[in-house]
Structure formats: C-alpha cells, structure tokens
Motif scaffolding. Structure first.
Motif, PDB file in Angstrom:
ATOM      1  N   GLU A 224       5.705  79.871   6.264  1.00 16.77           N
ATOM      2  CA  GLU A 224       6.799  79.142   5.627  1.00 16.77           C
ATOM      3  C   GLU A 224       7.741  78.534   6.669  1.00 16.77           C
ATOM      4  O   GLU A 224       8.681  77.834   6.326  1.00 16.77           O
ATOM      5  CB  GLU A 224       7.604  80.082   4.722  1.00 16.77           C
ATOM      6  CG  GLU A 224       6.785  80.804   3.663  1.00 16.77           C
ATOM      7  CD  GLU A 224       6.091  79.844   2.717  1.00 16.77           C
ATOM      8  OE1 GLU A 224       6.611  78.731   2.510  1.00 16.77           O
ATOM      9  OE2 GLU A 224       5.004  80.193   2.208  1.00 16.77           O
ATOM     10  N   LYS A 225       7.521  78.850   7.950  1.00 19.21           N
ATOM     11  CA  LYS A 225       8.421  78.365   8.996  1.00 19.21           C
ATOM     12  C   LYS A 225       8.305  76.855   9.175  1.00 19.21           C
ATOM     13  O   LYS A 225       7.275  76.252   8.858  1.00 19.21           O
ATOM     14  CB  LYS A 225       8.091  79.058  10.326  1.00 19.21           C
ATOM     15  CG  LYS A 225       8.369  80.554  10.318  1.00 19.21           C
ATOM     16  CD  LYS A 225       9.757  80.856  10.854  1.00 19.21           C
ATOM     17  CE  LYS A 225      10.209  82.265  10.505  1.00 19.21           C
ATOM     18  NZ  LYS A 225       9.503  83.279  11.256  1.00 19.21           N
ATOM     19  N   GLU A 226       9.351  76.262   9.757  1.00 23.87           N
ATOM     20  CA  GLU A 226       9.418  74.804   9.860  1.00 23.87           C
ATOM     21  C   GLU A 226       8.274  74.210  10.659  1.00 23.87           C
ATOM     22  O   GLU A 226       7.746  73.156  10.319  1.00 23.87           O
ATOM     23  CB  GLU A 226      10.747  74.368  10.500  1.00 23.87           C
ATOM     24  CG  GLU A 226      11.957  74.497   9.602  1.00 23.87           C
ATOM     25  CD  GLU A 226      12.538  75.891   9.633  1.00 23.87           C
ATOM     26  OE1 GLU A 226      11.907  76.788  10.240  1.00 23.87           O
ATOM     27  OE2 GLU A 226      13.617  76.103   9.057  1.00 23.87           O
TER      28      GLU A 226
ATOM     29  N   GLN B 147       5.343  73.758   8.509  1.00 28.43           N
ATOM     30  CA  GLN B 147       5.574  72.698   7.533  1.00 28.43           C
ATOM     31  C   GLN B 147       5.457  71.331   8.191  1.00 28.43           C
ATOM     32  O   GLN B 147       4.868  70.412   7.620  1.00 28.43           O
ATOM     33  CB  GLN B 147       6.959  72.861   6.909  1.00 28.43           C
ATOM     34  CG  GLN B 147       6.990  73.970   5.869  1.00 28.43           C
ATOM     35  CD  GLN B 147       8.379  74.223   5.340  1.00 28.43           C
ATOM     36  OE1 GLN B 147       9.358  73.662   5.851  1.00 28.43           O
ATOM     37  NE2 GLN B 147       8.473  75.075   4.346  1.00 28.43           N
ATOM     38  N   ALA B 148       6.021  71.229   9.406  1.00 23.98           N
ATOM     39  CA  ALA B 148       5.945  69.962  10.129  1.00 23.98           C
ATOM     40  C   ALA B 148       4.488  69.586  10.363  1.00 23.98           C
ATOM     41  O   ALA B 148       4.076  68.439  10.115  1.00 23.98           O
ATOM     42  CB  ALA B 148       6.674  70.072  11.468  1.00 23.98           C
TER      43      ALA B 148
END
Lengths: 306, 306
Positions: free
Chosen positions: A194-196, A199-200
């Motif tokens: 779920e960390k950025e 996601q990126a």
C-alpha cells in the motif's frame, strides 16, 4: 508526452533511490543494525568463528595436511599426535583433514539448501501477499496444510529411492524449510504494497512481476536475512541427520554427519574419532544460533527477545 | 464456539491424506530398484511368482487402487521382506515401544523443562537462571545424534552407570529417553521462563501481589496457566520432532521401535512397510497438532478459531 512523463517519473524514482541509500549523513538502517550487532558479544564471537570457518572451508584444498582419501591401515584410529592433530579414523585417514573437508560439505549444503528455501519461500510469499484475495488465501491454506507434514520423512524416502545425489539433497532440504519464510515475506509484502512507491510503480504501468521482484522483495531483505541465518543451522542439522543415517553425502565425500556416525562405531576404542567432528558441528551450530539471534535483535529492535 | 473450525480442519486433512498416500506410493514405485533384487539373483520363475503373489505384476494404477481399497479397511498389506508378516503386525509390535520411548522423553522434557524454567523465572538473573539457561542452549544447538553418543560415552562407558543399548528393564530406558527428551527440555525451559517473565508484569499479577499473596502462590496459581501457553503450542511441533528424533535414538541405542523399522525398510525397499509407517507418522502428527489446538482454546479463553 508519455515520454516526458516517464523521464520525470524516473527522475523522482532515482532521487528516492539515493534517499534510500542514505547520503544525508544520518544513520542508515544497515549501519545502525551493524552497530547494534557489534554490541552483542556472543553474536560477534559467533560471527568471527563462522567467518574463520568459511575461510578455512574455502582454503581447505591448500591447507589440508593430508589427502582426504589417503588410507593407511597401519594407522587405525590413532590418538591425536603432532603428525595427526585429531588422530586418524577407521581407515587410517587423517581426521583433521577429514573434519576440514567435512566442514566444507556441511557448510555448502547448509548455505545452498538455505538459498533454495529462501528462493522458494520469498517468491511464494511475495506472490501470495501481492496478489491478495482468493489466490492469497488459497496459497496460504496450502502452506498451513504443508506445515502439518513431517517433511523429513519425505526427504528420507526421496533420498533412499532416488540415489544419494548431492544436488537432490540441496533441493530436498531446501523444500522443507520454505514455509515460515513464505509467511514472513507475505506479511511484509502486504504491509508494503500500500506504500506510495508501489502505487507509483503501479500507476506507471510497471508489470506485476517487476513490482514484486524489483520493488517489494528488496524491501523485505531484513527479516529474510535474519530468518536465513536461522535456517542454515537447521539445514546443516538435517543434512548431518541424513548423513548419520547413511542417507546423505556418500563416500568418499564426507560431511560432519558422516564423520560423527563413523565416530560412534569406534567410540569405545577411541573417543576422539567421535569428539572432534561432534565438536566442529556443535560449535558451528552454536555460532550460527548466536549470530542469528544477534541479527534478529539488531535488525528488529522492537521484536521481542525470548 | 470453535467447533466449526475444528470440523473444517479435520475435513481439510482428508484430501491431504490422499495426496500424501499418492505421493509416497508413486515416489517409491517410480524409483529404480525393487524389493526382490538382491545380490543373490532370484531365478526368474520364483521372481515371477513373488511378483504375482504381491500383485507387483499388475499395472501401477491397479496396484494403487488395490492399496487404497485395503487402506479403507485399515489393512496395510503384507511385508515384502519379512515373509508371513503383515505391516499391521509389525506396527503393532514396534509402535508401543516407540510410543513408550516418546512418552518418557516428553515426561522428562516437561519435568526438567518446567522446573528449570520456573526456577529461572522465579529468581531471574541469578545463578538459578544462568546455569539452566546456558545448558539449555546446548540442548537446543546439539542434535540427538551428538547428545546420544556423548551420553553413552559418559554414563555408559566411562562411568558405567547405565546400560548403553537395548530396551528391556528400566535402567536401559533411562539413557535413550533422556537423550531424546533433552532438546525438548531445553526448549520447554526457555519457553516457560519467557512465558512466565512476560506475564509477571501484567495487571492481574500486580493485583495478586497487592493482595499480599506469596510469590510461590502467584507463580503456581496465577502465572502458570497463561505463562504455559507458549509451551502448549510448542508441544505439537515437538511431537513431530520427537518422532524424527526417535529415528536416530532408536538406531543409536538399538531399540526395536518403529523408527528403526522405517529406516531399515526404506533401505530394503520394503514398499508396504515404508508406506504404512509413513502414513502412521502423518496421522499421529495431525492428531497431535489437533489436540494442541483444542488445548489452546481450553487454556486461553481469548483464543477463538473462526
């Protein structure tokens, strides 16, 4: 358009990367962990001993005083002497040389089989954790079920029926140890995905396999290393156990398990034939356990100490 | 309550059991070599008759279904090597011995482990803590096949206190069961100490202390139930370990138990005995894990399985 987007994204990605490697003058996770590790006396002693042992294992062919197969029946189970530091075994072979070569095999089996188990466990756990949902629960259910199986019996059957092949030994032993690793990595991946940065990567259209192997797995390294240092002694033990039963490494090669089993045969006459290999195995297992515990405390300072 | 969970667990074991039967059956059969190829060549006519008698001339799938059919009646088939004996008979003879050995080992482990662990938690950071905890590290690191021969050497050959082989009167049972139980005593003592230490700081213990209860009453009446949870959950895997440890212990001490039969039959390619003993092991381990799960709910009202 998409081109510029990619370059800017790669740009940010790179800066994040350098950030991770820590050029800011602070203390990185690894440096900090290493510092903590050095404070743990037993772990340092264990680590030094292991380092020495690995060096010895690598240098064995050059430093061993005798040929490990050279038999001399006139020297049947001699006591330790200046010529033969650990004495000789039942075929008059120099025991010091045999213990050196045995260590080479034991360590190699331990490390390679652990790598097999890490490869399977990490891949399995990462895939399970990343995909989530029904696939995850099915994969974890399989792990739960496998936990209940006594693998060592399957390994014994495998070794008996498919030749005592050393490569099969790596794989068979590696197969027995990946379950806990899979669970650990799955837990890590679930919290990481779920960390950025993930996601990126996802929004940039990076393939799932690349996300798993390039982004998620490298970030699980800490627990993986800790668990691996605890897997190595287990595997060395299992190999010695199989060799002790005559199912592991085959003559003329010998691991510590084989040497111990030979030593048991003549322990009434000459106990040193048993004691030296037993000591080598014992000290190695002690060191690995101490180093493993030390690493666990160092890399996971919050983790409970039992 | 957790009844649904328990039923579900039993049901999931059914396909696993089938998978194990299939896996072991085909692993053994696909491997090169058979029960009747010995150094002394059997005449082809006799070999044919033998194969016919044991249905080895039938296609593999037919043999497989024949085995499954017999298994449904708890019939494990005839032994190939011990003529005129069935696997059921062999197990009926050897299993009680292994069971006795395992039970004594577990009793040793619990007595020594709980006493040492309780003492260490009662007087932490004293000699009562350090001495048993250091010994327990040796118990954890050193495998049965090192401890066994060493104890034979020490107590059997040098001090001549106890017999070193066999399984008839009680002195002959002391060394094997202690050898097998030592590692578990070590784990149990560490888990007991850890569990008790953790519970010391809980509110209900403080309340008990505030009431002016004696320290020993607090330990026995209040701490023990919660503090023993880790020990209970360890007993499941411990039992599995006891079974594989028994393989070595029975070999070293020359005890006619199931473990020795398993190894011998595996080496002899006595198909049905290997299958039968392996299946018995799987069943036992499953049953033990199951019992431990139930015990867990009984001991800790907070645990619920869904």
């Amino acid at each position: 358009m998409s081109n510029t987007l990619t370059t800017t994204m790669t740009g940010t990605d790179l800066s994040m990367d350098t950030n991770l490697k820590d050029e800011t003058g602070g203390v990185s996770l690894w440096k900090d962990a290493f510092r903590r590790l050095l404070k743990n006396k037993m772990a340092v002693i264990g680590g030094t001993f292991l380092l020495l042992e690995i060096l010895l294992a690598i240098a064995t062919p050059w430093i061993a005083p005798y040929d490990f197969e050279a038999q001399n029946l006139e020297l049947w189970v001699e006591a330790p002497s200046a010529l033969h530091w650990f004495g000789t075994d039942t075929l008059g072979r120099d025991l010091f040389t045999r213990v050196l070569y045995g260590g080479r095999i034991s360590l190699m089996v331990g490390i390679l089989a652990s790598l097999v188990s890490v490869a399977i466990g990490v891949t399995y756990g990462a895939i399970s954790g990343y995909l989530g949902g029904r696939v995850d629960s099915l994969m974890m259910r399989i792990v739960d079920v496998l936990y209940a199986l006594p693998f060592i019996f399957l390994v014994i059957i495998l070794m008996v029926y498919f030749g005592r092949n050393i490569y099969l030994l790596f794989v068979a032993l590696g197969m027995t140890q990946w379950l806990t690793m899979a669970r650990i990595v799955r837990g890590q991946v679930i919290s990481l995905k779920e960390k950025e940065f993930v996601q990126a990567a996802t929004s940039m259209g990076v393939r799932k396999s690349t996300i798993i192997f390039k982004h998620l797995i490298p970030n699980c390294l800490g627990p993986v290393i800790v668990f691996m240092t605890l897997t190595v002694p287990t595997v060395i033990l299992e190999e010695a156990f199989l060799s002790f039963l005559g199912l592991g490494v085959q003559a003329p090669m010998a691991s510590w398990g084989t040497l111990i089993s030979n030593g048991v045969e003549v322990m009434e006459i000459r106990s040193t034939v048993l004691l030296f290999p037993a000591m080598a195995l014992g000290l190695t297992l002690f060191s690995l356990n101490f180093l493993g515990d030390g690493l666990r405390d160092a890399l996971d300072p919050k983790g409970a100490k039992d | 309550m957790g009844l649904g969970y328990l039923i579900k667990r039993v049901l999931t074991m059914v396909p696993v059991f089938f998978a194990v039967v299939t896996l072991v059956f085909f692993t053994i059969r696909f491997a090169p070599g058979g029960p009747f190829d010995e150094e002394r060549r059997v005449p082809p006519e006799i070999l044919e008759n033998l194969n016919k008698k044991y249905h080895l001339d039938e296609p593999l799938y037919q043999q497989y279904f024949r085995y499954l059919g017999a298994l449904a009646h708890f019939d494990l088939g005839p032994s190939f090597k011990h003529s005129n004996r069935t696997v059921n008979e062999i197990i009926a003879e050897a299993f009680p011995i292994s069971f006795e050995l395992g039970t004594y080992a577990l009793i040793w482990a619990l007595i020594i482990g709980l006493l040492a662990g309780g003492l260490a938690a009662y007087k932490p950071n004293s000699l009562f803590d350090y001495v048993p905890m250091s010994i327990s590290i040796a118990g954890i690191c050193l495998p049965t096949f090192v401890i066994g021969p060493l104890s034979i050497l020490l107590f059997g050959l040098w001090m001549e206190w106890l017999p070193v082989a066999g399984w008839d009167d009680w002195p002959s049972k002391v060394l094997p069961s202690l050898t097998l139980g030592f590692a578990y005593a070590a784990y149990v003592s560490r888990l007991t100490r850890g569990g008790l230490m953790e519970i010391r700081n809980q509110d209900f213990i403080r309340t008990a202390r505030a009431k002016g209860l004696k320290e020993s009453t607090i330990l026995i009446k209040h701490s023990l139930r919660g503090g023993l949870l880790p020990v209970v959950s360890y007993l499941g895997p411990a039992f599995a370990g006891l079974l594989s440890g028994a393989l070595v212990t029975e070999t070293i001490f020359n005890i006619p138990g199931l473990g020795r039969f398993f190894i011998q039959s595996a080496l002899n390619r006595d198909y049905t005995v290997v299958m039968g003993t392996a299946l018995l092991y799987f069943t036992l381990i499953f049953v033990c894990n199951f019992i431990v799960d139930v015990l867990y709910v009984v001991l800790d009202p907070r645990v619920r399985y869904e």
